[in-house]
Scaffold this motif. Structure first.
Motif, mmCIF file in Angstrom:
data_model
loop_
_atom_site.group_PDB
_atom_site.id
_atom_site.type_symbol
_atom_site.label_atom_id
_atom_site.label_comp_id
_atom_site.label_asym_id
_atom_site.label_seq_id
_atom_site.Cartn_x
_atom_site.Cartn_y
_atom_site.Cartn_z
ATOM 1 N N ASP A 109 0.827 -1.205 0.000
ATOM 2 C CA ASP A 109 0.000 0.000 0.000
ATOM 3 C C ASP A 109 0.865 1.261 0.000
ATOM 4 O O ASP A 109 0.523 2.254 -0.641
ATOM 5 C CB ASP A 109 -0.919 0.018 1.223
ATOM 6 C CG ASP A 109 -2.154 -0.853 1.050
ATOM 7 O OD1 ASP A 109 -2.428 -1.269 -0.093
ATOM 8 O OD2 ASP A 109 -2.836 -1.113 2.050
ATOM 9 N N ARG A 133 1.988 1.916 -3.450
ATOM 10 C CA ARG A 133 0.866 2.371 -4.265
ATOM 11 C C ARG A 133 0.492 3.817 -3.945
ATOM 12 O O ARG A 133 -0.073 4.513 -4.788
ATOM 13 C CB ARG A 133 -0.337 1.455 -4.070
ATOM 14 C CG ARG A 133 -0.168 0.086 -4.739
ATOM 15 C CD ARG A 133 -1.502 -0.528 -5.062
ATOM 16 N NE ARG A 133 -1.387 -1.708 -5.897
ATOM 17 C CZ ARG A 133 -1.218 -1.683 -7.224
ATOM 18 N NH1 ARG A 133 -1.138 -0.525 -7.845
ATOM 19 N NH2 ARG A 133 -1.134 -2.801 -7.922
ATOM 20 N N MET A 134 0.790 4.271 -2.733
ATOM 21 C CA MET A 134 0.409 5.623 -2.329
ATOM 22 C C MET A 134 1.608 6.560 -2.237
ATOM 23 O O MET A 134 1.515 7.634 -1.638
ATOM 24 C CB MET A 134 -0.354 5.571 -1.013
ATOM 25 C CG MET A 134 -1.648 4.789 -1.135
ATOM 26 S SD MET A 134 -2.719 4.984 0.291
ATOM 27 C CE MET A 134 -3.906 3.667 -0.030
ATOM 28 N N ASP A 136 -1.721 6.380 3.853
ATOM 29 C CA ASP A 136 -1.780 7.534 2.960
ATOM 30 C C ASP A 136 -1.400 8.805 3.723
ATOM 31 O O ASP A 136 -2.158 9.295 4.562
ATOM 32 C CB ASP A 136 -3.193 7.662 2.386
ATOM 33 C CG ASP A 136 -3.307 8.740 1.324
ATOM 34 O OD1 ASP A 136 -2.374 9.554 1.186
ATOM 35 O OD2 ASP A 136 -4.353 8.771 0.638
ATOM 36 N N ARG A 185 -3.818 7.738 -3.684
ATOM 37 C CA ARG A 185 -4.301 6.976 -4.831
ATOM 38 C C ARG A 185 -3.993 7.669 -6.156
ATOM 39 O O ARG A 185 -4.157 7.085 -7.216
ATOM 40 C CB ARG A 185 -5.806 6.743 -4.716
ATOM 41 C CG ARG A 185 -6.219 5.918 -3.508
ATOM 42 C CD ARG A 185 -5.802 4.472 -3.616
ATOM 43 N NE ARG A 185 -6.212 3.695 -2.459
ATOM 44 C CZ ARG A 185 -5.826 2.443 -2.227
ATOM 45 N NH1 ARG A 185 -5.014 1.851 -3.085
ATOM 46 N NH2 ARG A 185 -6.233 1.801 -1.157
ATOM 47 N N SER A 186 -3.557 8.931 -6.079
ATOM 48 C CA SER A 186 -3.203 9.654 -7.299
ATOM 49 C C SER A 186 -1.841 9.252 -7.848
ATOM 50 O O SER A 186 -1.509 9.597 -8.989
ATOM 51 C CB SER A 186 -3.190 11.170 -7.026
ATOM 52 O OG SER A 186 -4.390 11.617 -6.472
ATOM 53 N N ARG A 236 0.979 2.468 -12.226
ATOM 54 C CA ARG A 236 0.115 1.666 -11.336
ATOM 55 C C ARG A 236 0.397 0.175 -11.370
ATOM 56 O O ARG A 236 -0.282 -0.598 -10.679
ATOM 57 C CB ARG A 236 -1.380 1.896 -11.634
ATOM 58 C CG ARG A 236 -1.842 3.344 -11.501
ATOM 59 C CD ARG A 236 -1.686 3.878 -10.093
ATOM 60 N NE ARG A 236 -2.474 3.139 -9.121
ATOM 61 C CZ ARG A 236 -2.318 3.265 -7.790
ATOM 62 N NH1 ARG A 236 -1.399 4.073 -7.293
ATOM 63 N NH2 ARG A 236 -3.063 2.573 -6.957
#
Length: 443
Positions: free
Chosen positions: A117, A120-121, A318, A402-403, A418
């Motif tokens: 995660d 990804r963030m 995040d 998430r951007s 991504r």
């Protein structure tokens, strides 16, 4: 082959050149070797592998200054007990039930998930605080294995506490000391260690003195929860006639190598001690709100010269959530809508950088030649112009973890558009779900 990121809206976090429209970043090996305009760097480095940002934000990766990976295995858990009404009940009813049942395999998989995660963030560095009283020895190495697999820059420690008896406390001290020594010997900025403690209310004078003696012998810093809930204050006054920060100052734990987490229930006199010591304080706004422990006096600490950074405390990964959280809660706590504008950005982008760079020999959190290549590309479609003057507002109100489209750590492309590189996310998450289900059955 060098990697040249081109045509980005580059936010460097370098005061000498903070913002470059149509900018580029050259990465060679593990480091950044050039930052400038796309036109200049494309001409100078025609043979570099191109990574076109197409106008997206290019910036240093986020740094999380306080995390609990193992808390991920609480996500969805049903303890079949009444909801907690105090912070102490949260600890005894959830966290001290969960961590006691962790095996070394649980430790590994509970770290792999949130680390993925993180990638990804856009989190490229994290400072973790771990506890597994039933599997102390070897636990930090299992987290380190997960960090190596995912490629996350990490600083780890074990949470020493007397709540499970003196033998477990002694094992926790040994786990910390041996891990820190191994990191010192390896001398790799991808993996470093601190000496961890839970909070003073669960650490006796005898254990703290032993821990300090051994940590000082190897020059290690500390990572400890401080005055998160009122329980920590009541306990310190009752047992030692000292407030938590006063007791830590007496012990020598507060210094520039150390992190004091939370500092919610602190007086102005304690803030003065924190500032004088040079210790880093890490605020975790969402966790503090969720646990209903109060609001840390962040603005007063910053005004006094305390180095205050941002973490998530395992509440999420995040960092933009923490950015928005401290922005809003400090306005509410101070009953002033005009405060807490610049301070949250300072905490996340400047102070977290300083905290992390204290713990490594190199430099991260900045885009300039010589710094580690920890870089993210953020796919945020702005509805209004992004300039040097407006980018902070876009990061606060528009960008989320998430951007993030691409994450590069230590020069390695870990996620590109991504897609994770070299990580079987589907299998790892399936294995993690199975591991968590087995853990839940034991609680």
């Amino acid at each position: 082959m060098p990697i040249l990121i081109t045509h980005g809206t580059v936010v460097t976090r370098n005061a000498e050149c903070p913002f470059i429209d149509d900018g580029a970043v050259l990465i060679e090996g593990t480091h950044i070797t050039a930052v400038g305009t796309s036109a200049d760097l494309e001409t100078a480095y025609p043979d570099a592998e191109r990574l076109d940002a197409h106008g997206r934000l290019v910036m240093p990766g986020f740094i999380n200054a306080h995390m609990h990976y193992y808390s991920t295995f609480a996500r969805g858990i049903n303890l079949k007990s009444k909801p907690p009404s105090t912070f102490a009940e949260i600890l005894t009813g959830l966290w001290w039930k969960l961590d006691k049942m962790l095996t070394l395999d649980d430790v590994y998989y509970s770290a792999v998930g949130p680390m993925i995660d993180c990638v990804r963030m856009g989190v490229t560095s994290a400072i973790d605080h771990h506890a597994s009283p039933g599997a102390v020895r070897g636990s930090l190495q299992r987290i380190a294995e997960a960090a190596k697999l995912v490629g996350l820059r990490s600083n780890l420690c074990y949470e020493v506490s007397d709540r499970d008896g003196q033998q477990i406390a002694a094992e926790g001290i040994a786990e910390n000391i041996e891990f820190v020594q191994a990191c010192q010997q390896a001398d790799d900025d991808m993996l470093r260690g601190l000496v961890g403690m839970h909070a003073q209310m669960t650490v006796s004078a005898k254990t703290m003195n032993k821990l300090v003696s051994e940590a000082e012998s190897i020059g290690a810093g500390y990572h400890i929860h401080v005055a998160e809930g009122i329980e920590d204050v009541v306990d310190a006054i009752a047992k030692y006639d000292r407030r938590p920060v006063e007791r830590l100052a007496d012990s020598g734990i507060l210094n520039q190598r150390s992190i004091a987490v939370h500092c919610v229930q602190v007086l102005d006199s304690e803030i003065e001690l924190l500032a004088a010591s040079g210790v880093a304080v890490v605020n975790n706004p969402e966790s503090n709100m969720g646990n209903a422990v109060g609001t840390s006096p962040v603005l007063r600490m910053l005004a006094a010269g305390v180095l205050v950074g941002l973490g998530t405390d395992g509440y999420c990964v995040d960092m933009t959530e923490s950015l928005r959280g401290v922005h809003a809660i400090q306005k509410l706590a101070n009953q002033l809508p005009c405060v807490a504008w610049g301070e949250p950005h300072q905490m996340l982008f400047e102070n977290n950088k300083q905290i992390m760079n204290r713990l490594i020999s190199g430099e991260t959190g900045i885009l300039r030649p010589g710094a580690y290549a920890d870089v993210i590309i953020v796919g945020y479609q702005a509805p209004t112009p992004i300039t040097a003057d407006t980018v902070a507002s876009h990061l606060l109100f528009g960008v989320s973890g998430r951007s993030v489209d691409t994450t590069i750590i230590n020069g390695r492309v870990v996620m590109r558009e991504r897609e994770l590189i070299g990580i079987d996310e589907e299998k790892l998450m399936a294995d993690s779900r199975q591991q968590a289900a087995q853990l839940w059955a034991r609680i």
